[in-house]
Structure formats: C-alpha cells, structure tokens
Write a protein that holds these residues in place. Sequence first.
Motif: not given
Lengths: 582, 447
Positions: A178-179, A328, B59, B62, B64, B66-67, B80-82, B86-90, B156
């Motif tokens: 993600l980053y 991609h 996800r 975000a 991460l 693919e649907p 498509h792809g990340p 957005v930025a995520m806090v886990f 983030a």
Amino acid sequence: MKLTRIPQFVAGLRGESESQPSFSAADLAVGLGTLVLLYVAARVGAESLVKFSPPDVIPTISLDPRNLPNYAARSTLRMFIALGFSTLFTFVYGYAAARSRRAEKVLVPLLDILQSVPVLGFLSVTVTLFIAMFRGSLLGLEAAAIFAIFTGQAWNMTFSFYQSLRTVPAELEEMATLYGLSKWERFTRLELPSSVIGLVWNGMMSFGGGWFFLAASESISVLNRQYTLPGLGSYVASAIAARDLHAVGWAIVTMVVLVLLIDQLFWKPLVTIADRYKLELSAGEERRFWVVDLWKAASLPALFERILGPSLHAADRLLSNFTRVTPHAERKQTSKTADMVFNVIVSGLAIGMLIAAIRFVLSSVGLKEVGHAAVLGLATGARVLALLVFSTIVWTPIGVAIGFNPRLARLSQPLVQIFASFPANFLFPFATLIFIRLGIHLNWGSMLLMALGAQWYLLFNVIGGAQAVPNDLREMATSIGLRGIRKWRFLIGPGIFGSWVTGAITASGGAWNASIVAEIVSWGNTTLKAAGLGAYIADATATGDWPRIVLGVGLMSVFVVTLNRVVWKPLYHLAQTRFQLS
Amino acid sequence: MAQSATLATLLTAEQVSKTFPLSAGGEQTVLETVSLTVAPGEVVALLGRSGSGKSTLLRILAGLIEPSTGAVTRHGIALHGPNPDVAMVFQSFALLPWLTVQENAELGLTARGVPKETAEKEAMHALQMVGLEGFEGAYPKELSGGMRQRVGFARAFVMKPDVLMMDEPFSALDVLTAENLRGEISDLWEKGSFPSKSILLVTHNIEEAILLADRIVVLGTNPGRIRGEVRVDIARPRSKSQPRFRALMDHVYTVMTNPEASVEEAPTVTVKQPKRFPMLPHARSGGISGLLEIIHDRGGREDLPQLANDLRLEIDDLLPAVDASALLGFASVAEGDVTITDIGKEFATAGVHRSHEIFKEQLLSSVPLTGTVLRVLEQKRDGRIGKEFLLDILDEHFSDEEAEKQFQTLIDWGRYAHLFEYDADEERLYLAEPEEDGAERDSPAAV
C-alpha cells in the motif's frame, strides 16, 4: 545537524556519538584488525593464482608445522568465499521459490533432493569441469574445492530463507504494497531483515558442516588422479599418509584455534547484531558481545559511514527506481491451462531424466550390482539407526539434565556449538590407530566415527528442548510427586519430543553424509573398509567409475529422501500437532 | 448519476463481489454486490461482526485485493492495483521493528522518491501531530502499544491521503489507551486540519462507530452484504452520556442482534432474508452459562450496551453468547435488551447434572444438526462416526475455516450436553456413556 545516513540495512552498527571523531584504543584495535585481515586475504588469494598444469606440477604439502598458519588461512579463505556464494545462491533460489508458484513446485522438491546428495557426489562431477575451465592455473582446483564446500553449506540456508519469506506477517506485506515500496525497498526493508536471524543461525550450522569436507575437497582423489591444494585438510591427509601423529596433533590444535577465532570474531557478533531483527517486539534483554561493543566504541566505522554514506544512498535510490512496481493494466488471471502445461512438461522432464539415469546404470553395471549397492545402503542405514538409538539413550538424559539447570545450560550451549562445528574427521586418525591396534573391524568402528560428528546436533537440540519446558509444568510435576520413569513418560518425553525430532533429523543427515568419509579410513598404507554405501561411493569416486558413482550417489539420495518422507516428516508433524508446548 | 456527483466522491465501489473457491468444490461468497461511496469531508464506519467481510471490503477499496465482480473507482478513474490516494492504519500497527520511529514514519515518502530533507521535515511534523516528539530515534520495541499505533497514524498522515483507512485500529490496545487515542483522533478531525479528506473506519465496536462516524454502514454476515446505513446526526464533540447517543446505541444493538431487522430507523419493514443454513454462533458452553448467570443475578433483564460496557466486552465477544442463548431458547432479545426466559432461569440456577440435561433438551430442539448426528450415531452398529462426515455437510455451506469452527462449537455443546463424546486423536464422535444417577448429587444440600 543531521548527517547523511547510509540506508539502514548497511549501517547495522551506529556508534552512539556522531560528534567529532576522537581516536581511542578501540579504534586502534578495529583498524589494526581490519588491516591484518585484508593483508592476509590478499596474500593468500594471490597464491591461488600460481600457475600449475596437471598432472605434472602438483603443489606439495610440507608437514612442517610452521606452514600451518598459511594452510589454515587458505582453507579459511575458501570457506568464506564458499559462504559468500552460498548467500548469493540463497537469495536468488529462495526468492524464486517463494515468489513464483510454478517455480516453487520444482525448486522445493529439488532442494530436498540436493540436500540428500552427498557432497562427494558433486565433487566427482565438477572437478574436471573446473580444471578445464581454468586451464593452467590453480584457480581451477580452488574453484572445485570452493564448489564442494558450497554444496555442503548452501541448502540449509536456502530452506531457511525460503521459509522466512513465506512467513512474513501478512500486515507487513500489505503495508509494503500500500505504501508503494519498490521491489528493492521491499527486499531490503522487509524481506531481508525478517530472514536475518534464520540465515545467521543456519549459516553458523552449515559453516561448521563445511569444515567436515575440507579434507575431501582439498585433497581430491578423483578419476584416478590425485589433486592436492595447500590447505589444512590436505595437510591432515598427507599426515595420515605419512603416519605422522604429531602432525595430526598440530593440525587439530590449529583447527581448534581456527574454530574459536571464527566463532568469536565472526559468528558471535553476527548473532548479536541479528537480534535487532527479531519480529516479535518484546523489550527483552539485549545481547552483548565484546567484539560488537569494541566496534561501537571505535569511531573509525562512523568515519567510513560518513564517507561512504552519500554514494550508498544514491545506489539505494537508483536500484529502487529500477524496480518500481507499476499497477498492472489488466487483471492477471492465473491460467489453469498454463499451469497444467507446466506440470506436464516438468513431470515429463523429470521422468525422462530418471529413465535415462536408470538405463545408463543398468546397461553398464547390471541389476545385480544395483541389488548389491542397495544391500550396502541398508547396512549404512542400519549403522545410522544404531547411532541414533545410542545417542538418544546416552545423550538425552544428559541433555535434559543440562537443560533443566539454567546456569549449566548457559555455559554448555556455546561449548556444544563448537563441538558441532569442529570437523570430527580430524580426530579420525586417532580412532583409526586404535581400531588397527585393537583389531576392531570398521563395520563397527565406523559407527563411532559417524557418531563423533553427528551426535552433537542431538545433544544441542535436546538441551534447547529441555530449556523450553515451562517452569510451571516442572513445578507441578514435583508437587504431585511425579518422579522417575513416570516423569519421563508424562512430562519430559512429550515435552522435548519436538526438539528431539529436529536433532535426530539433523544428526541422521549428518551421519549419512559422514558415512562417505567414515566407512573407508586409512593410516599410512593400511586402509580399513566397512561394508556400506559410503565406502562404495568413496571407492567409485577414487577410481572414476562413472556408472558406480551415479548408482551409489543416486541410491544414497533415494534412501535419505525416502527416510525423510516416511519416518522424519510424520514424526515432525506429530511433534507439531500433538506435542506442542504452547 | 450526474457527472459532477461522481467527481465529488473520492472512492466508489460499484456492485463489488468477492468469492473464494471452497476446497469441497463450489465457491464461498465473502461479499455480495456491495456498493459504497466515500465523499470528501465525511467519516464512514463499516460495522459488522467477524465474518461480515468488512476487512475484505476495506482491502478491495485500498486496491490490495481484486474484486471478483464489480469495480472500484477513485475520482472517476477505474482502480487497478494499490490505491495511491489512500493510506492505511493497521490493527497490529505493522511497523518495521528494525527501523526507528522516524524511519517508519518516512517510509511512504521515501518509497515515492521524495528527497530526504523534505521527508524528514514532513515526518517530524506528523510525529508532532500525534504527540511523539522526542521519540524519533526510538525503536518500536521500546514503545508501548498506544505509541506504536501513533507511529502508524503518523506514517499515514505524512502521505496526506484522500481517504484515511483504519482497520480496527484500536482493538489491539487496552481499553484506556484505546479511549485516549480515539479521543485524540476525534479531536484532530474536529479541529478541521486533519491530514486526510475523509476517513473510512472498519470496526466491530458499536460505541466507537457512533463516536467517530458520520454514517455507519452495517454489514450482514454469511454472505457479507450491506444491510443498510445509520446516519449519526449528533453534533461534535460527542459524549456517551447524551441521550441521543444512547438511543442510537440501542438501535444499533438491536440491528446487530436481529439479522432480519431493518437498519434504517424508519419503522419496521422487516426484510425477510432467504433461509440460509443455520450457523452456530461461536460461543462456548461456559460462556453461555456464565452470561445467563450474570443476567439472572442482575434481575433477568439487561440493556445490551450497558452490559457490554460493564463487562468490558466488544460485540464480537458478547453477541455470540447472546445469540447462542437466544438460539437455545434461554433468552430473548428485543430492542437492544436481553431478557432471560423461564427455561433460562432454570438453567442458570440448576445444579451441574440438571443443567446438562436442560442444555441437552434445548440443543436437540433448537439445532437440527444435533438431532441428525444423534440419529446417525444410534443407527450405526459401532455407534461411531468420523469427523469427516460432519465436515462434509458443513463444507458445503461454509469455508474450510468456518466449517472447522462450526464443528468445534458443535462438539463443545454436544459434550456439555452429554449428547455425544469426541475423541480428538481418532477424530471420531461416539455416543456418550449414560451418566450415573446424579439425582442425589443435585440435591440442594449437596450444592
């Protein structure tokens, strides 16, 4: 004022003060030490470029003990070059296996097989190759020796790296994606650091294994020719041929010093630094070690850091830019047909090679020879089994006693580690003499020889296992009066089972490998031989009998892989499911 | 949908579904035709029990995952792809243990090739915002959980994302730290200078959702789908003691405990869900009897939010036990309150032997699967069936992991009820030995 910093993966040892460098005793030690090391490496390396053309001008070994430091240095250089190649191989192979599903299907079983092929098997194939490649210089022999040592070191490390890559916590992977970390950044910031601890410990173990084959790699008796490289291993080989007990003694002393030095100056510092890369974030006590402290106290490293910093940083950025991950454009569909085609091709190739090998062997030596070799294999297997049983009966109680006593455990761990690193075959000459004097047949004697190298792994692991038994359980056992056999049956046995299995697997593998040098030993002109697959392979290699080499090596691999699948894997699975302590 | 409206949303999911193949063949639907938009300036909470696919949905948004069908768009462009906006806090902070706080915070900027000096300045600013000034050179292992998550936030913030995504960010912290940090984030948002334009929060804590969000998207389970939205129209700063807050809590608890209730507060159009294979709530027999005893002790009727607060339980811990009690007929749930039934009272006060009996009766009458298992056991000559038999049935309706969990719950209840026994080594169920006459043991004097 912030100074430019080297990317963190390089600067593992930042000094506390980034102020004006002041010269101290630590600097002297560090500077001097580094210079000495570089000089020795350069000098010894230069000697490898000496010209020689086989089989006329073969470098001779002098048994004068004053040559020992030189020989020791050359052997050490070979070991470390092999370690470097092993590390590179580990990264490439492990990365490919972990990141590509299709490659994984081939590479992992292949690794299994490679692990079980005896080192000597590789040697016979590659020695002529390397000599042909480096016509006229000693480098060919060096390359063959280094390659042989490499095959003793690489596989364990590769497995460890592959496993580490597969067990990186999912959230860290997601965070990296993600980053927007590039592939290079991902490798250096996430994947490499999380595998460091496994790599260092496995490297330590494998390195020790490399010493074992020093004699075999440096004094190569292949295809009816004798090639000798100046080194500690060939020194011992010559001493044995000349029946010089004193020389053997000196060699052992040198070996002990060497193992201790490398342990103190290389492995212990690495282990201490690797602690930094633990994945679980517990603020436990920090490991301290005098070499690391010395390094930190010196300001020379910080100076180098300042000089090299910008260029290393630039290199880091460059590699990062080259390996950016582009989102991609379309979804990548994992095509089932492509998978199937791949599987078919790979299986086809594997079966084809297998058939070719079998036909080669059968046509040259016939089925009866195969049977004969198989029976020999059973003999060696019986020895390994007996050795394991003996080691278990003797060393398990001792290991448990040590492990249950914290102080004893702390004192003995490094000792046992060193025993495991020390190449037992340096002690073989003494044992051989005893066998000859007492008339003990090597059929039995070889068990002792194999045990000398392998049993330490069992002891080492049992100590670790006993240490891991939770104190509550031991207190509970004492309070309800659990003693003696019952205590072993209900508490100790199940508690250390997992560690015992790990130790037994390592010991068994080590014993099989050792059989090649343990089932045929000599002293001067007297050669003792045991009936076993190891002796078979050693003989075939010495005479250059290709079909028999293939047969012997192939059979040994089949034996080891089969035992792994049939005996060790199920036991390990049992330990993981039934006997987990946590 | 007008063009301007599309461009006004930051992130949109259109008819997104996600399925995973089951090992027994077929597919398991984790998300079923979910459509969601995130507009600038709002806090959206995704609320659901575990297994509702909320983390998967996050996800997918975000980038991460693919649907399987449907699409995600950001600012009108297909994703498509990340997702770079957005930025995520886990939940578990996801800090690299071998980097300092500063290096961790800079990670996103360094990855984008931002020059060192700028990255350092931005990171320092973000660390100040989360109150970690002075800790730049510390390593994560020297920090407490709350401080580690602050680093996660700083990392983030530094990216100045369009949408700040948070995946149960406070659930790995102790209650006090969580409340503290939650309050600070809330304050930052209210001040108006928050580093991101919107927030998308995944949580299973109802209180947290109402405290932070402008609208709560309620997700149903099995399969995951959007049941509806609750608008939180309480003015900020919000307080748990406000009556409107409490009313909303009750409403959401009702919704969460009644899979057929309508989510919007408009009066009831109970949406009848098609019959799905009954899923056992993941509650242990000990938990169920413990809960009933507590409710009985406190008078027999309890307000769910109050109970959760007093027992310091999240909905994922409390609701399964409540659901199980309701399923077995020991309690009834209505409008955010749980009331113990007569049978439940008897169960809570009975002695050991009698309580097993009551449990057995209720289990047989409420969970048809147990009846089936008992009949099969009685019919077989050797009176045993293997685990595989049950897993085969369960595999057709649940994923492997869920089927295993269902199996474990069934075994736990069956054992408690003395209905059958289970040999974990051989993985076989068999009929329970008839109990010794426990009547004497249950006499009041003996207890």
